[in-house]
Design a protein around this motif. Structure first.
Motif, PDB file in Angstrom:
ATOM      1  N   ASN A   1       0.823  -1.210   0.000  1.00 26.50           N
ATOM      2  CA  ASN A   1       0.000   0.000   0.000  1.00 26.50           C
ATOM      3  C   ASN A   1       0.857   1.259   0.000  1.00 26.50           C
ATOM      4  O   ASN A   1       0.583   2.208  -0.747  1.00 26.50           O
ATOM      5  CB  ASN A   1      -0.925   0.001   1.216  1.00 26.50           C
ATOM      6  N   TYR A   2       1.905   1.270   0.820  1.00 29.77           N
ATOM      7  CA  TYR A   2       2.770   2.449   0.901  1.00 29.77           C
ATOM      8  C   TYR A   2       3.518   2.680  -0.403  1.00 29.77           C
ATOM      9  O   TYR A   2       3.567   3.803  -0.927  1.00 29.77           O
ATOM     10  CB  TYR A   2       3.759   2.307   2.048  1.00 29.77           C
ATOM     11  N   ALA A   3       4.106   1.614  -0.945  1.00 30.44           N
ATOM     12  CA  ALA A   3       4.919   1.761  -2.148  1.00 30.44           C
ATOM     13  C   ALA A   3       4.087   2.175  -3.353  1.00 30.44           C
ATOM     14  O   ALA A   3       4.509   3.023  -4.151  1.00 30.44           O
ATOM     15  CB  ALA A   3       5.645   0.454  -2.444  1.00 30.44           C
TER      16      ALA A   3
ATOM     17  N   GLU B   1       1.360   3.885  -3.317  1.00 28.18           N
ATOM     18  CA  GLU B   1       0.897   5.263  -3.122  1.00 28.18           C
ATOM     19  C   GLU B   1       2.012   6.276  -3.318  1.00 28.18           C
ATOM     20  O   GLU B   1       1.802   7.347  -3.899  1.00 28.18           O
ATOM     21  CB  GLU B   1       0.300   5.413  -1.727  1.00 28.18           C
ATOM     22  N   HIS B   2       3.222   5.947  -2.881  1.00 27.48           N
ATOM     23  CA  HIS B   2       4.293   6.945  -2.840  1.00 27.48           C
ATOM     24  C   HIS B   2       5.358   6.783  -3.922  1.00 27.48           C
ATOM     25  O   HIS B   2       6.088   7.743  -4.200  1.00 27.48           O
ATOM     26  CB  HIS B   2       4.967   6.921  -1.466  1.00 27.48           C
ATOM     27  N   GLU B   3       5.486   5.600  -4.520  1.00 25.48           N
ATOM     28  CA  GLU B   3       6.614   5.361  -5.424  1.00 25.48           C
ATOM     29  C   GLU B   3       6.210   5.066  -6.869  1.00 25.48           C
ATOM     30  O   GLU B   3       6.835   5.559  -7.804  1.00 25.48           O
ATOM     31  CB  GLU B   3       7.461   4.188  -4.890  1.00 25.48           C
TER      32      GLU B   3
ATOM     33  N   LYS C   1       3.963   2.022  -9.716  1.00 22.59           N
ATOM     34  CA  LYS C   1       3.300   0.727  -9.860  1.00 22.59           C
ATOM     35  C   LYS C   1       4.212  -0.389 -10.339  1.00 22.59           C
ATOM     36  O   LYS C   1       3.820  -1.559 -10.337  1.00 22.59           O
ATOM     37  CB  LYS C   1       2.113   0.856 -10.819  1.00 22.59           C
TER      38      LYS C   1
ATOM     39  N   ASP D   1       9.868   1.065 -10.410  1.00 25.76           N
ATOM     40  CA  ASP D   1       9.690   2.203  -9.493  1.00 25.76           C
ATOM     41  C   ASP D   1      10.117   1.796  -8.088  1.00 25.76           C
ATOM     42  O   ASP D   1      10.546   2.626  -7.286  1.00 25.76           O
ATOM     43  CB  ASP D   1       8.224   2.627  -9.452  1.00 25.76           C
ATOM     44  N   VAL D   2       9.994   0.523  -7.775  1.00 18.05           N
ATOM     45  CA  VAL D   2      10.289  -0.007  -6.445  1.00 18.05           C
ATOM     46  C   VAL D   2      11.161  -1.239  -6.590  1.00 18.05           C
ATOM     47  O   VAL D   2      10.856  -2.110  -7.414  1.00 18.05           O
ATOM     48  CB  VAL D   2       8.997  -0.393  -5.697  1.00 18.05           C
TER      49      VAL D   2
END
Length: 225
Positions: free
Chosen positions: A159-161, A163-165, A167, A224-225
């Motif tokens: 959820n955090y990744a 939202e902030h980083e 897909k 992205d992550v």
């Protein structure tokens, strides 16, 4: 120390209702350790064993823990399994036969699953240092899982990744059992929330300590992550 109290409680749970080992002194209980003390995961195993030794030293320095009204000290018997489930099972059999341990501490899920095949029959507690949920979901009556399960932070991380980083997720997990379960769970959660796994390149840290090539492959897919 919290770990010392938890260790004392685990040993007490293992020995209540059992006779102390025939080869052990009265007022002393043997517990075993099987984990990676050589190979690529040796540092992890040594760190885990170091924590156990600290806990044992603290328990014994305080006179032991109370077992049916008797002060009981702890003797720790460690063996190396190189992160191998098969070797962990062999070690557990040896620990039971040679040291008559009441519990075996295992810091990897593959070894835990291997021991769960026979620990109830052989009458020893598996002290499971792993957050894989299925360890306790199996219903083994002589298994104590010490850390919380990781399914909660799979959701929190996802959820955090997202939202902030972004897909796009690049995965660089390992090849052992814990990593496979974690990887499958995070991939399922990530994709269910609309994310995309652009790279999945597991690496075996039992065979290599240089992950430059593997990580480079993941980064080449521009996650992205």
């Amino acid at each position: 120390m919290i770990i010392a109290r938890k260790l004392g409680q685990a040993v007490a749970a293992a020995t209540l209702g059992m006779s102390l080992s025939a080869g052990a002194m009265a007022g002393e209980v043997n517990i075993g350790f099987t984990g990676p003390l050589s190979g690529g995961a040796a540092l992890y195993g040594e760190n885990t064993l170091s924590g156990l030794r600290m806990a044992v030293a603290e328990i014994n320095a305080a006179g032991g823990f109370d077992l049916n009204g008797e002060k009981t000290t702890v003797n720790l018997v460690p063996l190396d399994d190189r992160y191998s489930p098969a070797q962990a099972a062999t070690n557990a059999k040896r620990l039971k036969q040679e040291s008559n341990v009441s519990a075996v501490f295992v810091p990897h899920s593959g070894g835990i699953f291997a021991l769960q095949d026979f620990n109830e029959k052989d009458n020893f507690l598996v002290m499971a240092y792993s957050s894989v949920p299925s360890i306790t979901e199996k219903g083994n009556s002589l298994t104590l899982r010490i850390p919380p399960t990781f399914d909660g932070y799979v959701r929190a991380f996802t959820n955090y990744a997202l939202e902030h980083e972004g897909k796009k997720l690049g995965m660089g997990g390992a090849t052992h059992e814990y990593a496979k379960i974690w990887g499958a769970m995070i991939k399922k959660e990530w994709e269910s929330k609309g994310g995309e796994v652009v790279s999945d390149n597991p690496m075996d840290y039992n065979k290599s300590a240089d992950f430059f090539t593997g990580v480079s492959r993941i980064i080449s897919e521009s996650p992205d992550v």
